[in-house]
Design a protein around this motif. Structure first.
Motif, short mmCIF file in Angstrom:
data_model
loop_
_atom_site.label_atom_id
_atom_site.label_comp_id
_atom_site.label_asym_id
_atom_site.label_seq_id
_atom_site.Cartn_x
_atom_site.Cartn_y
_atom_site.Cartn_z
N HIS A 12 0.87 -1.18 0.00
CA HIS A 12 0.00 0.00 0.00
C HIS A 12 0.90 1.22 0.00
O HIS A 12 1.97 1.20 0.62
N PRO A 13 0.49 2.31 -0.67
CA PRO A 13 1.37 3.48 -0.75
C PRO A 13 1.80 4.03 0.60
O PRO A 13 2.89 4.62 0.71
N ALA A 14 0.99 3.84 1.63
CA ALA A 14 1.36 4.37 2.95
C ALA A 14 2.25 3.42 3.74
O ALA A 14 2.67 3.73 4.85
N HIS A 15 2.54 2.25 3.17
CA HIS A 15 3.43 1.30 3.85
C HIS A 15 4.86 1.46 3.35
O HIS A 15 5.14 1.24 2.17
N HIS A 16 5.78 1.81 4.23
CA HIS A 16 7.19 1.85 3.84
C HIS A 16 7.69 0.41 3.74
O HIS A 16 7.00 -0.52 4.19
N PRO A 17 8.87 0.20 3.14
CA PRO A 17 9.33 -1.17 2.89
C PRO A 17 9.31 -2.07 4.12
O PRO A 17 9.01 -3.26 4.02
N GLY A 18 9.60 -1.50 5.29
CA GLY A 18 9.59 -2.30 6.51
C GLY A 18 8.20 -2.85 6.82
O GLY A 18 8.05 -4.00 7.26
N LEU A 19 7.18 -2.04 6.57
CA LEU A 19 5.81 -2.48 6.83
C LEU A 19 5.37 -3.50 5.78
O LEU A 19 4.67 -4.47 6.11
N VAL A 20 5.77 -3.29 4.53
CA VAL A 20 5.43 -4.26 3.49
C VAL A 20 5.96 -5.62 3.89
O VAL A 20 5.23 -6.63 3.88
N SER A 21 7.21 -5.65 4.32
CA SER A 21 7.81 -6.93 4.67
C SER A 21 7.19 -7.50 5.94
O SER A 21 6.94 -8.70 6.04
N LYS A 22 6.87 -6.65 6.91
CA LYS A 22 6.22 -7.12 8.13
C LYS A 22 4.89 -7.84 7.82
O LYS A 22 4.63 -8.94 8.30
N TYR A 23 4.08 -7.21 6.97
CA TYR A 23 2.75 -7.79 6.71
C TYR A 23 2.82 -8.95 5.72
O TYR A 23 2.01 -9.87 5.79
N ALA A 24 3.80 -8.92 4.83
CA ALA A 24 3.98 -10.07 3.93
C ALA A 24 4.40 -11.29 4.74
O ALA A 24 3.93 -12.41 4.51
N THR A 25 5.26 -11.06 5.71
CA THR A 25 5.70 -12.16 6.59
C THR A 25 4.54 -12.69 7.42
O THR A 25 4.36 -13.90 7.56
N PHE A 26 3.73 -11.77 7.94
CA PHE A 26 2.56 -12.17 8.72
C PHE A 26 1.63 -13.04 7.86
O PHE A 26 1.13 -14.08 8.31
N ALA A 27 1.42 -12.60 6.62
CA ALA A 27 0.52 -13.35 5.72
C ALA A 27 1.08 -14.76 5.49
O ALA A 27 0.34 -15.75 5.57
N ARG A 28 2.36 -14.83 5.22
CA ARG A 28 2.98 -16.14 4.95
C ARG A 28 2.83 -17.05 6.17
O ARG A 28 2.43 -18.21 6.06
N LYS A 29 3.10 -16.51 7.34
CA LYS A 29 3.05 -17.30 8.57
C LYS A 29 1.66 -17.89 8.82
O LYS A 29 1.52 -18.99 9.33
N HIS A 30 0.64 -17.12 8.45
CA HIS A 30 -0.72 -17.57 8.74
C HIS A 30 -1.44 -18.15 7.53
O HIS A 30 -2.64 -18.39 7.58
N GLY A 31 -0.72 -18.33 6.45
CA GLY A 31 -1.33 -18.92 5.25
C GLY A 31 -2.33 -17.99 4.59
O GLY A 31 -3.31 -18.43 3.98
N LEU A 32 -2.11 -16.68 4.71
CA LEU A 32 -3.01 -15.70 4.10
C LEU A 32 -2.39 -15.16 2.81
O LEU A 32 -1.20 -15.31 2.58
N VAL A 33 -3.21 -14.49 2.01
CA VAL A 33 -2.72 -13.89 0.78
C VAL A 33 -2.22 -12.48 1.07
O VAL A 33 -2.92 -11.70 1.72
N ALA A 34 -1.02 -12.17 0.62
CA ALA A 34 -0.51 -10.79 0.73
C ALA A 34 -0.99 -10.04 -0.52
O ALA A 34 -0.64 -10.41 -1.63
#
Ligand code: AMP
Ligand code: FE
Ligand code: FE
Ligand code: ZN
Length: 270
Positions: A213-235
């Motif tokens: 999302h435009p308001a997510h800096h790279p650190g947040l993108v990676s944080k939420y992509a990791t969260f999605a992977r961990k829980h089997g969700l779609v990023a």
């Protein structure tokens, strides 16, 4: 990097400035071939968008961005929802009415602050669901604030003088309604609000997390992509485009084909 699949956009049916047709034509011109129209609390623009898309080679993914409550105001994206589903229809109707009440309350606050605007005219000017951006534009036109950012920072954002909380529909209810309509539920831009207890939403069947999302800096993108992977969700991701001339445009954020297919695979298809 330009994406061909953009999963977040707004039209005049909520707080975007382009009509669904103009939005889709702009998407086509920018090389977007699959666009989700995700207006706030309404699916009213989908049909027009789809018709426009047929003329310029853009496939429309039916979406909606539902305002909800999860300890604070959050936004829940629904994809592949069937809008004619009675429960969704009823919820969106209620949300639309709530938006009118909210904007009127904001108007009353502004009166008390000595920054009156004609709130009925604001409501009239909105082609679809009214929201704080419409109020912000009226505040600028009245000369009360210099620009959009100042309108939010001084008056409209959470905690500011004319802030009124939105819908009290719970996020878990929003997920349930999206599922009832055969759709997939994705928490929108969680880094903007720093949404807490995402695990509770996962337990309620959350399907995805909007990592890009435009308001997510790279650190947040990676944080939420990791969260999605961990829980089997779609990023997921998208531009959250509202108006030309802003910081982001259609296709500036998006997803690869696999993410869209993973999202589609999570729909109930019923
Ligand atoms: P509402 O639907 O009335 O709650 O308004 C939410 C919309 O206001 C968001 O989707 C954005 O378009 C816009 N918005 C929210 N916060 C800000 C902000 N701080 N600055 C600019 N626009 C904002
Ligand atoms: Fe918006
Ligand atoms: Fe949002
Ligand atoms: Zn949005």
């Amino acid at each position: 990097m330009r994406y061909a699949i953009d999963l977040h956009s707004h039209s005049t049916c909520s707080d975007g400035v382009l009509s669904p047709t103009a939005l889709v034509e702009r998407a086509a011109a920018r090389g977007v071939t699959q666009l989700a129209l995700t207006d706030h609390d309404t699916t009213a623009g989908i049909e027009e968008a789809r018709n426009a898309g047929q003329g310029c080679g853009v496939q429309i993914i039916e979406g909606v961005e539902i305002s909800a409550w999860h300890g604070q105001e959050v936004h829940m994206l629904g994809y592949f929802v069937r809008p004619e589903t009675p429960s969704v229809h009823a919820v969106l109707e209620r949300q639309s009415t709530g938006r009118l009440d909210r904007v009127r309350e904001i108007g009353a606050r502004l009166d008390r602050l000595g920054m009156s605007i004609d709130i009925d005219a604001v409501i009239e000017s909105a082609a679809g669901n009214v929201g704080r951006p419409h109020v912000a534009r009226a505040l600028i036109a009245a000369g009360h604030v210099p620009d959009f950012e100042a309108a939010f920072a001084r008056l409209l954002k959470k905690g500011a003088a004319a802030y009124i909380p939105a819908s009290r529909l719970t996020a878990t209810h929003a997920i349930r309604v999206i599922h009832e309509a055969g759709g997939a539920a994705v928490i929108a831009h969680p880094g903007v609000e720093n949404v807490g207890d995402l695990e509770a939403l996962v337990e309620c069947g959350l399907d995805g997390v909007e990592a890009h999302h435009p308001a997510h800096h790279p650190g947040l993108v990676s944080k939420y992509a990791t969260f999605a992977r961990k829980h089997g969700l779609v990023a997921t991701g998208g531009s959250d485009f509202h108006a030309p001339g802003g910081r982001v445009d259609l296709g500036d954020r998006g997803v690869p084909t696999e993410a869209l297919e993973a999202l589609r695979a999570r729909t109930r298809g019923c």
